[in-house]
Design an enzyme around this catalytic site. Sequence first.
Site: not given
Length: 226
Positions: A20, A22, A113-114, A145, A170
């Site tokens: 991921d 961030d 990643t989002s 996600k 995270d």
Amino acid sequence: MNASTPAAIRTLTCGAVLFDMDGTLVDSTAVVEQVWGEFAARYGLDLGEILRTSHGVQALDTVTRFAPAGADVTALTAELGAMERVRTRGIVPLPGAASLLAALPPDAVALVTSADRILADIRMNAAGLPMPAIAVTAELVTRGKPDPEGYLKAAANLGVDPADAVVFEDAPAGIAAGVAAGIRTVAVGPNTGPLPAGVLHIQDYSAVVVETGKDDDSRTVISFRL
């Protein structure tokens, strides 16, 4: 991870690594809290609740959940995205992230990643981290996600079975996505929430040791000591 955890459990061997961004590679907390804080203030929303539930999910999903009735969620999401793209002050890599990425074979690493690709490029660059050649960003999936689509797509793009990969995440939504994809998952940092069975935990990468090599069939082998 507790000091009492047996050493054998703290070793993972895999053929590919999925990160991921961030909170996992990049600490963008200052920017994220600032932008969502302005959104919350505009509509009189509870910033704490927004931050609690938005971590690790696509911005569109969060705007849809919290925007007032009748709001143009697409326009609002685009506005917030534009704000994030011009704010990089305070963005830094997690401890040990740069050296870990440098130690891994580039063809065995992916980002999931989002964030969209533009924002992902901006934040990785701001943190001084290289963008992996395989990056599954928000616009490349139909379900964000905690759906496992992004991680499954990244594993397929790297040509590895999910069972032969490791995810570093995270946020609860991302951890759930990794687990749902059938990928061994390592939780990173203080904001993971309660961990599913089998998910290991590290604070950052400063104590992580990685070794790489090839097996008898010339396939990449990556070994982590956590």
